[in-house]
Design an enzyme around this catalytic site. Structure first.
Site, PDB file in Angstrom:
ATOM      1  N   SER A 262       0.844  -1.200   0.000  1.00 35.14           N
ATOM      2  CA  SER A 262       0.000   0.000   0.000  1.00 35.14           C
ATOM      3  C   SER A 262       0.877   1.247   0.000  1.00 35.14           C
ATOM      4  O   SER A 262       2.083   1.178   0.232  1.00 35.14           O
ATOM      5  CB  SER A 262      -0.893   0.005   1.235  1.00 35.14           C
ATOM      6  OG  SER A 262      -0.115   0.316   2.385  1.00 35.14           O
ATOM      7  N   LYS A 263       0.241   2.373  -0.233  1.00 32.68           N
ATOM      8  CA  LYS A 263       0.959   3.644  -0.237  1.00 32.68           C
ATOM      9  C   LYS A 263       1.567   3.903   1.143  1.00 32.68           C
ATOM     10  O   LYS A 263       2.637   4.488   1.260  1.00 32.68           O
ATOM     11  CB  LYS A 263      -0.027   4.756  -0.633  1.00 32.68           C
ATOM     12  CG  LYS A 263       0.606   6.144  -0.603  1.00 32.68           C
ATOM     13  CD  LYS A 263      -0.249   7.132  -1.349  1.00 32.68           C
ATOM     14  CE  LYS A 263      -0.074   8.565  -0.922  1.00 32.68           C
ATOM     15  NZ  LYS A 263       1.074   8.929  -0.143  1.00 32.68           N
ATOM     16  N   ARG A 264       0.861   3.426   2.178  1.00 29.29           N
ATOM     17  CA  ARG A 264       1.374   3.615   3.545  1.00 29.29           C
ATOM     18  C   ARG A 264       2.735   2.955   3.726  1.00 29.29           C
ATOM     19  O   ARG A 264       3.622   3.506   4.394  1.00 29.29           O
ATOM     20  CB  ARG A 264       0.385   3.026   4.570  1.00 29.29           C
ATOM     21  CG  ARG A 264      -0.857   3.856   4.775  1.00 29.29           C
ATOM     22  CD  ARG A 264      -0.986   4.355   6.217  1.00 29.29           C
ATOM     23  NE  ARG A 264      -0.853   3.293   7.212  1.00 29.29           N
ATOM     24  CZ  ARG A 264      -1.803   2.406   7.515  1.00 29.29           C
ATOM     25  NH1 ARG A 264      -2.963   2.437   6.874  1.00 29.29           N
ATOM     26  NH2 ARG A 264      -1.610   1.509   8.457  1.00 29.29           N
TER      27      ARG A 264
END
Ligand code: GLU
Length: 519
Positions: A262-264
């Protein structure tokens, strides 16, 4: 089916920046198309107007332009199967929705969101399917007169796919093999909404793949659950014998821990998950991109290609053309591929050190500008030349050949700063300095200063002509101490080359400063 020309497509929805997983999907489609002398189509799936993000389509096109992934037809590329933007194909879809209705493969439903919610509250695990559809308000449970009346009144409706329960549905996947499910677990999916006169993803996707003569659907694993429905849609349309072959690619997984990348993860560990920097038009938030981070497009393409596929030997560095030759869908992994961002930097390092001197100039120029340093093009070229030969690959104090780990152009600055900025201080704890600056060094350097001062021609050759004989007769070894004066540490290129680059005045100034500071 066999003798059809290979045609594949990449069909993103313009709902934001292209995720790096989407780039890999497009890349695999590209490799497959090239390998079979086929076509790669670029289709924009924008039927969900609520999720449309301005600028996303342009961003996706620019990403592939940067990466060197070329499409044969599609939005912005032209072609004979257009239009390639689904929002421009409404009339086409209407015709096919009508075909399903006429053939009894779909039906009209009037249930409002409130009515559906009420049913969900009433029936546990409610699903709109054979077991419940006759309790709902649709063209199967109502009379034709009633249905016509509601439509004439302008009531909103949807068209649902009529799923026959109890059927064995087979998805023959080129990567996963045979995936079988029972149609009873499927619900009567919405295919069309009268409110915006647009089809949903499923219908538009199938109709377009058929009309665009797509032979292989290569896409992310997240679409595998939709595949049985798609198979049934092909059948319902009578297109089963030209149904594309499916290949669902493995997920990209978090570098650390379990689950989808994910972007996280990227924010936390400091790597981009988007090809280009993205400026969110709504929030103004900026997300980093591989291009802006200093990645070379060839490096990005190379490391992405190996996330989920490998050529079956140890070869890691491959050009796009080599990949086209070696790529094999059947050798793609079923298991998710861990996203190794350290390896990504390693690939960039490999490509950076292979590039010719000229290719460094733009990146180097940008760094100098950012540091507020004015240098001439000749000076930049000179530093690049020296650095290439002596800094990226250099011989350490023990005589070992070493390589600096330059993974990004920004890594160059700490290695080249001394060409432009004189040492401001010296670290007396530094091993190289402790070893090479001893009691007599200041006075020896003083003598050396005087020798250099007398030199008119401060070129490498001019200096050598005077300094070499002096070294011979004096018996002094000024090199390491001289390096401390000019660089401030035990690194850098050949000392004559560096002194010639700095010029007589700057060279002497740095030497006097060191003598003063270190004496
Ligand atoms: N529009 C879908 C997406 O955004 C396409 C899925 C497919 O390739 O069928 O990924």
């Amino acid at each position: 089916m066999q003798d059809r020309k290979v045609r594949v497509r990449f069909a993103p929805s313009p709902t934001g920046p292209l995720h790096i997983g989407g780039v890999r999907t497009a890349l695999y489609n590209y490799l497959f198309a090239r390998q079979h002398g086929g076509d790669l189509i670029f289709r924009i799936e924008d039927t969900d107007s609520g999720r449309f993000v301005p600028g996303a389509e342009e961003y996706i096109i620019e990403s592939f332009r940067w990466l060197g992934i070329k499409f044969d037809e599609g939005v912005s590329f032209g072609g004979s199967h257009g239009p390639y933007r689904q929002s421009e194909r409404r009339d086409i879809y209407k015709k096919y929705v009508q075909q399903l209705l006429d053939n009894g493969k779909a039906y009209i439903a009037f249930d409002t969101p409130e009515e559906l919610d009420a049913k969900r509250a009433e029936i546990e695990n409610f699903q709109y399917d054979a077991s419940t559809r006759m309790q709902m308000r649709n063209s199967l449970s109502m009379s034709k007169e009633e249905v016509d009346k509601l439509i004439a009144e302008g009531k909103q409706y949807v068209v649902r796919f009529l799923i026959e329960p109890g059927r064995d549905v087979l998805v023959d996947d080129l990567i996963r093999g045979e995936v079988r499910i029972n149609s009873s677990i499927l619900d009567d999916k919405v295919l069309y909404k009268s409110a915006d006169e647009l089809p949903t993803y499923h219908l538009a996707n199938i109709v377009d793949d058929h009309l665009m003569e797509v032979t292989h659907v290569i896409r992310g694993e997240e679409w595998l659950p939709s595949a049985p429905l798609h198979v049934l849609l092909y059948e319902a349309f009578g297109w089963a014998d030209t149904m594309p072959r499916f290949a669902h690619l493995p997920l990209l997984l978090k570098p650390i821990g379990n689950g989808k990348l994910s972007k996280r993860d990227g924010d936390k560990l400091g790597f981009p998950v988007f090809p280009l920097e993205w400026h969110d038009p709504k929030t103004g938030e900026i997300s980093s991109g591989y291009r802006e981070k200093g990645y070379l497009p060839q490096a990005v393409v190379n490391f992405l290609a190996l996330l989920g596929w490998n050529p079956g030997n140890d070869q890691e560095l491959m050009t796009l053309d080599e990949m086209v030759k070696l790529f094999d869908l059947s050798k793609c992994s079923k298991n998710g591929a861990k996203f190794d961002y350290v390896k990504a930097a390693w690939f960039n390092h490999q490509y950076l050190i292979q590039q010719p001197d000229e290719a460094w100039a733009p990146a180097f120029d940008k760094i100098l500008k950012a540091e507020g340093i004015n240098a001439t093009t000749e000076q930049e070229a000179e530093v690049v030349r020296m650095m290439k030969l002596k800094v990226i690959e250099y011989v350490d104090g023990q005589g070992n050949k070493r390589k600096r780990n330059i993974s990004f152009p920004s890594d160059l600055w700490p290695l080249t700063r001394f060409f432009f900025v004189a040492p401001e201080s010296f670290d007396r704890e530094d091993k190289f300095i402790r070893k090479n600056w001893t009691e007599n060094t200041a006075s020896e350097m003083q003598q050396f200063c005087e020798v250099l001062e007398g030199i008119q021609d401060f070129s490498v050759e001019g200096m050598k002509a005077v300094v070499d004989p002096w070294v011979e007769t004096s018996g002094l070894r000024p090199w390491n101490a001289w390096r401390i004066c000019l660089v401030g540490a035990g690194q850098g290129p050949d000392m004559y080359e560096l002194a010639a680059f700095l010029g007589k005045e700057e060279t002497l100034k740095r030497m006097r400063f060191a003598i003063e500071t270190l004496k």
